[in-house]
Write an enzyme that holds these catalytic residues in place. Structure first.
Site, PDB file in Angstrom:
ATOM      1  N   SER A 157       0.847  -1.192   0.000  1.00 43.70           N
ATOM      2  CA  SER A 157       0.000   0.000   0.000  1.00 43.70           C
ATOM      3  C   SER A 157       0.888   1.249   0.000  1.00 43.70           C
ATOM      4  O   SER A 157       1.671   1.448  -0.927  1.00 43.70           O
ATOM      5  CB  SER A 157      -0.944  -0.037   1.205  1.00 43.70           C
ATOM      6  OG  SER A 157      -1.933   0.947   1.088  1.00 43.70           O
ATOM      7  N   ASP A 190     -16.154 -20.242  -7.978  1.00 41.96           N
ATOM      8  CA  ASP A 190     -15.573 -20.325  -6.642  1.00 41.96           C
ATOM      9  C   ASP A 190     -15.841 -19.064  -5.824  1.00 41.96           C
ATOM     10  O   ASP A 190     -15.192 -18.811  -4.807  1.00 41.96           O
ATOM     11  CB  ASP A 190     -14.056 -20.559  -6.745  1.00 41.96           C
ATOM     12  CG  ASP A 190     -13.370 -19.507  -7.615  1.00 41.96           C
ATOM     13  OD1 ASP A 190     -14.080 -18.597  -8.118  1.00 41.96           O
ATOM     14  OD2 ASP A 190     -12.152 -19.582  -7.812  1.00 41.96           O
ATOM     15  N   ASP A 248      -9.060  -5.699  -4.433  1.00 39.88           N
ATOM     16  CA  ASP A 248      -8.551  -4.643  -3.552  1.00 39.88           C
ATOM     17  C   ASP A 248      -9.586  -3.538  -3.441  1.00 39.88           C
ATOM     18  O   ASP A 248      -9.940  -2.902  -4.438  1.00 39.88           O
ATOM     19  CB  ASP A 248      -7.228  -4.108  -4.095  1.00 39.88           C
ATOM     20  CG  ASP A 248      -6.512  -3.215  -3.085  1.00 39.88           C
ATOM     21  OD1 ASP A 248      -7.190  -2.421  -2.409  1.00 39.88           O
ATOM     22  OD2 ASP A 248      -5.278  -3.321  -2.984  1.00 39.88           O
ATOM     23  N   HIS A 263      -7.054  -5.837   0.071  1.00 38.84           N
ATOM     24  CA  HIS A 263      -5.938  -4.902   0.189  1.00 38.84           C
ATOM     25  C   HIS A 263      -4.876  -5.416   1.164  1.00 38.84           C
ATOM     26  O   HIS A 263      -5.116  -5.455   2.367  1.00 38.84           O
ATOM     27  CB  HIS A 263      -6.475  -3.549   0.656  1.00 38.84           C
ATOM     28  CG  HIS A 263      -5.450  -2.469   0.658  1.00 38.84           C
ATOM     29  ND1 HIS A 263      -4.781  -2.089  -0.483  1.00 38.84           N
ATOM     30  CD2 HIS A 263      -4.968  -1.682   1.648  1.00 38.84           C
ATOM     31  CE1 HIS A 263      -3.942  -1.104  -0.190  1.00 38.84           C
ATOM     32  NE2 HIS A 263      -4.030  -0.849   1.097  1.00 38.84           N
TER      33      HIS A 263
END
Ligand SMILES: *[C@@H]1O[C@H](CO)[C@@H](O)[C@H](O)[C@H]1NC(C)=O
Ligand SMILES: *[C@@H]1O[C@H](CO)[C@@H](O)[C@H](O)[C@H]1NC(C)=O
Ligand SMILES: *[C@@H]1O[C@H](CO)[C@@H](O)[C@H](O)[C@H]1NC(C)=O
Ligand SMILES: *[C@@H]1O[C@H](CO)[C@@H](O)[C@H](O)[C@H]1NC(C)=O
Ligand SMILES: *[C@@H]1O[C@H](CO)[C@@H](O)[C@H](O)[C@H]1NC(C)=O
Ligand SMILES: CC(=O)N[C@H]1CO[C@H](CO)[C@@H](O)[C@@H]1O
Length: 540
Positions: free
Chosen positions: A190, A268, A408, A448
């Site tokens: 990040s 899935d 994310d 994330h």
């Protein structure tokens, strides 16, 4: 002869955790060893493996005074301060294992920085790295006082602290181990990803290899996007017709998954390549009968949801930031109401108050989208960099291993494919040339930096799995292999642990591939096995 040969074999077979260079140096773990021009030592102590060290000075937003760090190898722990100007300094912590693997590892921060990344340091030291962390020039990952009227503190966070960590850290390693020749690595996610990319460009000699997750290049727009998107769904007017309520979001995301999940070949619950699709919220409008009266979308809410998945434009109408990923966790939208009218994502208020406007009364409640452009043009501390020119870092032989979760919810993953293309264009490289210097792995079903339904564990900060320390299962080992032996990673295998706890065993494994390749199921074998996947070009 015989016994010494035997001894050598034991050392060599012991793997990356064990020493390549194992001079016991505990007696040199003192302030005198490390103090030098610019480096002020706060403490130096030798710690035994298994010790939990108290960190009573830790501020609340970094875990508070009850935080403890887990000493994962017998090591010398050193805390130092390095002044970066008359009015700023960076705190750096070093964990120097007795059994050193001859490698230096620096780590970055998250959010607005301010916390030492002990988890990544723990993993690094466990693996034998001389592991470093930094507070990035201020204490705390929440608040704005440390930035207010302190441009040099903003510079530390914006572009300088990792370089200082690298310079001071290498000096400390040279002294402690009496060794000049070692490789230097960086790992961060990040904001830590942004810091890695930025340091590679501004200070290309700092690292031989950088491992970046969910890299937050274009950091200011990423942060601003939280208010822009919140505004598009009606925030902060929770009573307006356009506002989409928290309980509606799970139904919206469930519909996206129902529509697109199977199109990657495996049903899935994961949309492998969310950027392939667009979602039209009118499917969920009241009257279609798909959602009941308490969850269905009114006409105005349909418009809101569709706007939430549009890219961001600047005030001239130019597209500047990619759309929020469909199928991703929408807590970032839902939490705004649960937390009252203030934006739940605090980084925006903190940074705009402290660093953009230097005004503690500024509030995102009066947000208008031109405040994104204002910040980008001001670019406090250089934090908003998006320069794609890695010419120097490439020329010095530097390697970049990047990964980005396809779910994310904080830094939209399309940013990474766009940046890949910009870097490629700036260098005028073929895909093969890119892969010899920069490999980007997209991880389906990964949120994330951590979590998600996908097979997302491959040695990131949160988990170090002692059974998976080889270059296929551990991204940091993949990077060292690449830098030191010249073999770039061609796959990474991710694990999904039972209940996300590696001590409970592996539920599924999956192969991940260097972009633009994608991992594709072979159509017959158990998709929870790594060998059931292959890397393929999406253009074949
Ligand atoms: C400390 O590290 C050891 C070894 O990796 C692990 O077994 C233990 O659970 C860790 N404890 C904490 C509190 O992190
Ligand atoms: C920030 O604001 C304070 C007063 O609130 C002022 O003293 C200071 O000069 C300002 N700093 C900058 C860099 O504008
Ligand atoms: C509407 O659907 C949701 C999800 O299926 C369900 O939890 C809820 O009870 C339903 N509400 C009504 C009023 O039927
Ligand atoms: C912030 O608001 C308070 C209360 O309205 C006021 O007293 C104060 O002067 C304001 N501060 C600045 C820096 O504008
Ligand atoms: C880019 O590389 C190609 C192939 O190597 C070459 O033909 C072309 O001239 C290069 N373009 C620029 C702008 O350097
Ligand atoms: C910043 C903040 O206070 N976030 C909270 C908002 O509400 C959710 C749900 O109660 C919490 O989980 C967040 O921590």
């Amino acid at each position: 002869m015989r016994s010494s040969h035997f001894y050598f074999v034991i050392l060599a077979a012991a793997g990356p955790v064990r020493a390549l260079n194992c001079k016991p140096r505990a007696e040199e773990c003192t302030a005198e060893t490390f103090a030098s021009d610019g480096i002020v030592v706060e403490s130096a102590s030798h710690e035994a493996i298994g010790t939990l060290i108290p960190l009573p000075d830790t501020v609340a937003s970094c875990g508070g005074p009850s935080l403890q760090a887990n000493i994962t190898a017998s090591l010398c722990r050193v805390v130092v301060n390095v002044a970066t100007s008359d009015s700023s300094s960076v705190r750096i912590e070093a964990w120097l294992p007795d059994q050193w693997n001859n490698r230096f590892l620096a780590t970055g921060g998250g959010g607005i920085g301010g916390c030492i990344d002990y988890e990544t340091m723990q993993n690094g030291a466990f693996m034998g790295f001389a592991a470093f962390g930094t507070n990035g020039g201020h204490d705390g990952s929440a608040g704005h006082d440390f930035f207010l009227g302190h441009p040099e503190v903003i510079n530390d966070f914006g572009h300088r602290s990792i370089h200082i960590e690298a310079e001071a850290g290498k000096k400390m390693v040279r002294k402690y181990y009496n060794q000049k020749d070692f490789k230097s690595y960086y790992q961060g996610c990040s904001t830590g990803g942004r810091q890695g990319f930025q340091t590679a460009q501004m200070f290309p000699d700092d690292f031989d290899g950088i491992l970046v997750g969910a890299p937050a290049v274009d950091w200011l727009r990423i942060v601003a996007s939280k208010a822009v998107l919140a505004g598009r769904i009606g925030w902060p007017n929770f009573d307006s017709q356009a506002y989409v309520r928290p309980e509606q979001w799970p139904a919206i995301v469930a519909k996206q998954i129902e529509l697109f999940d199977a199109l990657d070949g495996v049903k899935d619950g994961i949309i492998d390549n969310p950027t392939d699709f667009r979602f039209d919220a009118s499917l969920l409008a009241c009257g279609t009968g798909i959602l009941n009266n308490s969850l269905c979308l009114t006409g105005e809410q349909v418009l809101s949801v569709n706007k939430a998945y549009e890219p961001l434009a600047d005030t001239t109408g130019r597209i500047v930031y990619p759309p929020f990923e469909i199928g991703s966790n929408t807590a970032v939208f839902s939490q705004n109401q649960m937390n009252g009218t203030e934006l739940a994502y605090r980084v925006l208020d903190d940074f705009w108050r402290g660093a953009v406007y230097n005004d503690s009364n500024w509030s995102s409640l009066n947000w208008d989208d031109s405040q994104m452009d204002f910040a980008v043009h001001l670019n406090p501390g250089g934090v908003g960099f998006k320069d794609p020119d890695f010419t120097q870092y490439h020329a010095r032989g530097g390697k970049i291993l990047a990964y980005h979760g396809r779910s994310d919810q904080t830094v939209t993953s399309k940013l990474s494919s766009e940046y890949f293309a910009e870097i490629q264009a700036a260098l005028n490289f073929s895909t093969e040339e890119m892969h010899s210097f920069y490999n980007l792995f997209f991880i389906p079903g990964h949120e994330h930096c951590r979590n998600g339904p996908g097979a997302w564990n491959f040695g990131q900060a949160g988990v170090v799995d002692p059974d998976r320390l080889d270059p296929v299962n551990n991204a940091l080992m993949a990077l060292t292999e690449w830098v030191e032996k010249g073999s770039p990673p061609t796959v990474l295998v991710g694990a999904k642990y039972v209940n996300d706890d590696h001590t409970q065993g592996i539920e599924a494994e999956r192969m991940h591939c260097p972009y633009p390749l994608r991992s594709v199921w072979n159509g017959k074998d158990d998709p929870k096995r790594r060998d059931s996947w292959t890397c393929q070009s999406p253009f074949d």
